[in-house]
Design a protein around this motif. Structure first.
Motif, PDB file in Angstrom:
ATOM      1  N   THR A   1       0.776  -1.512   0.082  1.00 26.29           N
ATOM      2  CA  THR A   1       0.006   0.156  -0.074  1.00 26.29           C
ATOM      3  C   THR A   1       0.668   1.139  -0.350  1.00 26.29           C
ATOM      4  OG1 THR A   1      -1.106  -1.235   1.162  1.00 26.29           O
ATOM      5  CG2 THR A   1      -1.376   1.051   1.311  1.00 26.29           C
TER       6      THR A   1
ATOM      7  N   VAL B   1      -0.218   4.522   0.265  1.00 21.61           N
ATOM      8  CA  VAL B   1      -0.786   5.540   1.095  1.00 21.61           C
ATOM      9  C   VAL B   1      -1.830   4.627   2.327  1.00 21.61           C
ATOM     10  CG1 VAL B   1      -1.964   7.945   1.847  1.00 21.61           C
ATOM     11  CG2 VAL B   1       0.406   7.614  -0.127  1.00 21.61           C
TER      12      VAL B   1
ATOM     13  N   TYR C   1       0.429  15.191   3.045  1.00 22.60           N
ATOM     14  CA  TYR C   1      -0.811  16.760   3.182  1.00 22.60           C
ATOM     15  C   TYR C   1      -2.141  16.030   3.921  1.00 22.60           C
ATOM     16  CZ  TYR C   1       1.560  18.119  -0.767  1.00 22.60           C
ATOM     17  OH  TYR C   1       1.827  18.228  -2.257  1.00 22.60           O
TER      18      TYR C   1
ATOM     19  N   TYR D   1      -6.210  16.630   4.280  1.00 28.08           N
ATOM     20  CA  TYR D   1      -8.079  17.482   2.675  1.00 28.08           C
ATOM     21  C   TYR D   1      -8.886  16.616   4.632  1.00 28.08           C
ATOM     22  CZ  TYR D   1      -5.119  17.866  -0.536  1.00 28.08           C
ATOM     23  OH  TYR D   1      -3.824  18.601  -1.579  1.00 28.08           O
TER      24      TYR D   1
ATOM     25  N   PHE E   1      -8.966  12.670   4.376  1.00 25.75           N
ATOM     26  CA  PHE E   1      -7.598  12.051   3.587  1.00 25.75           C
ATOM     27  C   PHE E   1      -6.723  12.194   3.429  1.00 25.75           C
ATOM     28  CE2 PHE E   1     -10.897   9.560   0.807  1.00 25.75           C
ATOM     29  CZ  PHE E   1     -11.904  10.294   0.974  1.00 25.75           C
TER      30      PHE E   1
ATOM     31  N   SER F   1       3.390  13.726  -2.384  1.00 28.53           N
ATOM     32  CA  SER F   1       3.897  13.582  -3.755  1.00 28.53           C
ATOM     33  C   SER F   1       5.334  13.936  -3.008  1.00 28.53           C
ATOM     34  CB  SER F   1       3.079  15.119  -3.786  1.00 28.53           C
ATOM     35  OG  SER F   1       3.805  16.261  -2.615  1.00 28.53           O
TER      36      SER F   1
ATOM     37  N   ASP G   1       7.355  16.119  -4.548  1.00 25.75           N
ATOM     38  CA  ASP G   1       7.720  17.113  -3.183  1.00 25.75           C
ATOM     39  C   ASP G   1       7.381  18.747  -3.940  1.00 25.75           C
ATOM     40  OD1 ASP G   1      10.685  17.376  -5.812  1.00 25.75           O
ATOM     41  OD2 ASP G   1       8.736  18.572  -6.315  1.00 25.75           O
TER      42      ASP G   1
ATOM     43  N   GLU H   1       2.567  14.392  -8.772  1.00 26.72           N
ATOM     44  CA  GLU H   1       1.325  13.464  -8.849  1.00 26.72           C
ATOM     45  C   GLU H   1       1.278  13.581  -6.561  1.00 26.72           C
ATOM     46  OE1 GLU H   1       0.832   9.935 -10.643  1.00 26.72           O
ATOM     47  OE2 GLU H   1      -1.325   9.353  -9.592  1.00 26.72           O
ATOM     48  N   GLN H   2      -0.019  13.708  -6.626  1.00 22.96           N
ATOM     49  CA  GLN H   2      -0.529  13.522  -5.162  1.00 22.96           C
ATOM     50  C   GLN H   2      -1.409  12.177  -5.244  1.00 22.96           C
ATOM     51  OE1 GLN H   2      -2.254  16.389  -2.670  1.00 22.96           O
ATOM     52  NE2 GLN H   2      -1.037  18.263  -3.878  1.00 22.96           N
TER      53      GLN H   2
ATOM     54  N   PHE I   1      -3.318   9.640  -2.730  1.00 26.67           N
ATOM     55  CA  PHE I   1      -4.210   9.882  -1.923  1.00 26.67           C
ATOM     56  C   PHE I   1      -4.399   7.969  -1.287  1.00 26.67           C
ATOM     57  CE2 PHE I   1      -6.242  13.820  -1.823  1.00 26.67           C
ATOM     58  CZ  PHE I   1      -5.484  14.227  -2.851  1.00 26.67           C
ATOM     59  N   GLY I   2      -4.592   8.814   0.099  1.00 31.22           N
ATOM     60  CA  GLY I   2      -4.780   7.889   1.346  1.00 31.22           C
ATOM     61  C   GLY I   2      -6.498   6.982   0.977  1.00 31.22           C
ATOM     62  N   PRO I   3      -7.199   5.899   1.765  1.00 33.64           N
ATOM     63  CA  PRO I   3      -8.810   5.425   1.363  1.00 33.64           C
ATOM     64  C   PRO I   3      -9.347   6.407   2.627  1.00 33.64           C
ATOM     65  CG  PRO I   3      -7.151   3.710   3.122  1.00 33.64           C
ATOM     66  CD  PRO I   3      -6.207   4.675   2.605  1.00 33.64           C
TER      67      PRO I   3
ATOM     68  N   TYR J   1      -8.789  14.886 -11.214  1.00 33.20           N
ATOM     69  CA  TYR J   1      -9.165  13.650 -10.064  1.00 33.20           C
ATOM     70  C   TYR J   1     -10.388  12.845 -10.223  1.00 33.20           C
ATOM     71  CZ  TYR J   1      -4.179  14.459  -8.016  1.00 33.20           C
ATOM     72  OH  TYR J   1      -2.959  15.037  -7.289  1.00 33.20           O
TER      73      TYR J   1
ATOM     74  N   ARG K   1      -9.921   4.820  -2.980  1.00 35.61           N
ATOM     75  CA  ARG K   1      -9.195   5.888  -3.273  1.00 35.61           C
ATOM     76  C   ARG K   1      -9.001   7.265  -4.523  1.00 35.61           C
ATOM     77  NH1 ARG K   1      -3.860   4.372  -0.180  1.00 35.61           N
ATOM     78  NH2 ARG K   1      -5.107   2.174  -0.234  1.00 35.61           N
ATOM     79  N   LEU K   2      -9.570   8.028  -4.133  1.00 32.78           N
ATOM     80  CA  LEU K   2      -8.979   9.631  -4.915  1.00 32.78           C
ATOM     81  C   LEU K   2      -7.973   9.183  -5.532  1.00 32.78           C
ATOM     82  CD1 LEU K   2     -10.382  12.191  -5.347  1.00 32.78           C
ATOM     83  CD2 LEU K   2      -9.105  13.739  -4.030  1.00 32.78           C
TER      84      LEU K   2
ATOM     85  N   LEU L   1      -5.269  10.240  -9.636  1.00 30.97           N
ATOM     86  CA  LEU L   1      -4.889  11.024 -10.692  1.00 30.97           C
ATOM     87  C   LEU L   1      -6.023  10.668 -11.835  1.00 30.97           C
ATOM     88  CD1 LEU L   1      -4.386  14.685 -11.631  1.00 30.97           C
ATOM     89  CD2 LEU L   1      -2.177  12.895 -11.684  1.00 30.97           C
TER      90      LEU L   1
ATOM     91  N   ARG M   1      -3.679  15.063 -16.326  1.00 34.96           N
ATOM     92  CA  ARG M   1      -3.216  16.772 -15.827  1.00 34.96           C
ATOM     93  C   ARG M   1      -2.816  17.434 -16.878  1.00 34.96           C
ATOM     94  NH1 ARG M   1       1.244  14.503 -13.092  1.00 34.96           N
ATOM     95  NH2 ARG M   1       1.200  12.049 -13.938  1.00 34.96           N
TER      96      ARG M   1
ATOM     97  N   GLN N   1       2.400  23.110  -4.130  1.00 36.22           N
ATOM     98  CA  GLN N   1       1.683  21.657  -4.547  1.00 36.22           C
ATOM     99  C   GLN N   1       0.438  21.903  -3.973  1.00 36.22           C
ATOM    100  OE1 GLN N   1       1.247  19.252  -6.150  1.00 36.22           O
ATOM    101  NE2 GLN N   1       2.978  19.489  -6.735  1.00 36.22           N
TER     102      GLN N   1
ATOM    103  N   LEU O   1      -3.522  22.098  -3.801  1.00 34.30           N
ATOM    104  CA  LEU O   1      -4.571  21.505  -5.025  1.00 34.30           C
ATOM    105  C   LEU O   1      -5.858  22.714  -3.858  1.00 34.30           C
ATOM    106  CD1 LEU O   1      -3.658  18.287  -6.401  1.00 34.30           C
ATOM    107  CD2 LEU O   1      -3.287  20.169  -7.111  1.00 34.30           C
TER     108      LEU O   1
END
Lengths: 115, 108
Positions: free
Chosen positions: A2, A4, A33, A35, A90, A94, A96, A103-104, A106-108, B36, B43-44, B46, B49, B94, B96
């Motif tokens: 997995t 994230v 991050y 969210y 969430f 990414s 950097d 690209e970011q 995401f976790g579940p 996205y 999960r979300l 991408l 882009r 970064q 968003l």
């Protein structure tokens, strides 16, 4: 494998309690991050850390405190939980902060329900 | 102000019909835009882009700076396209900014 991960997946708690949500990424990313997605599916950034340093701190109540013990972890601690904190949280990461093609990931998500 | 607007909460189409999910943005700088997608119980992730000018799963999106839009299009929708779609604007470091999302429902 997995990328994230977040724990717990679901969290049900009473108003006034303090709780933490954990996030870990094994992608070797520098930036992480948090969210918040509300009941209307609106997704808004709360915090961002780069190499354990806070770089984004949106207008979030002081009751929310992120902690990054190392680059691979970004935990979210919430004090004195309120009904309005109920949401899906969430975590993302990414590579950097500056790359054009970043690209970011995401976790579940963690569904927090405050009763 | 930095803002992303997705005017449709729900878009319902039949399989094989064309799809266009609308996205408009407000940003004073040079925009970087993304789509996205969040499939049910996943999960979300991408989708695409603007900077890559790519087509993913048959979807394309063109940045129109004059109309400040980044609409997502697919000529023939499939049932497996049913999902929540978010348009996002990168605003430095970064960060968003996401739109409110559009749920696409493709019926057989």
């Amino acid at each position: 494998d997995t990328a994230v991960s977040q724990t717990p997946k679901y969290l049900v708690t009473q108003m006034g309690n303090d709780k933490s949500i954990k996030c870990e990424q094994n992608l070797g990313h520098d930036t992480m991050y948090w969210y918040k997605q509300d009941s209307k599916k609106f997704l808004k950034i709360m915090f961002s850390y780069n190499n354990k340093e806070l770089i984004i701190n949106e207008t979030v109540p002081n009751r929310f405190s992120p902690k990054s013990p190392d680059k691979a972890h970004l935990n979210l601690h919430i004090n004195s939980l309120e009904l309005g904190d109920s949401a899906v949280y969430f975590c993302a990461s990414s590579q950097d902060v500056s790359g054009l093609y970043n690209e970011q990931f995401f976790g579940p998500g963690t569904r927090l329900t405050v009763l | 102000a930095q803002r992303v607007t997705q005017p449709e909460k729900l878009l319902s189409v039949f399989k094989g019909a064309p799809v266009e999910l609308k996205c408009n943005y407000s940003y004073s700088g040079s925009p970087e835009l993304f789509w996205y997608v969040q499939y049910s119980r996943q999960r979300l992730q991408l989708l695409l882009r603007h900077i890559s000018r790519e087509s993913i799963k048959g979807f394309t999106a063109d940045l129109n700076k004059g109309e400040t839009s980044f609409h997502l299009k697919k000529p023939f929708a499939q049932e497996e396209d049913s999902a929540m779609y978010y348009c996002a604007l990168k605003t430095g470091f970064q960060k968003l900014v996401f739109g409110t999302g559009t749920r696409l429902l493709v019926s057989p």
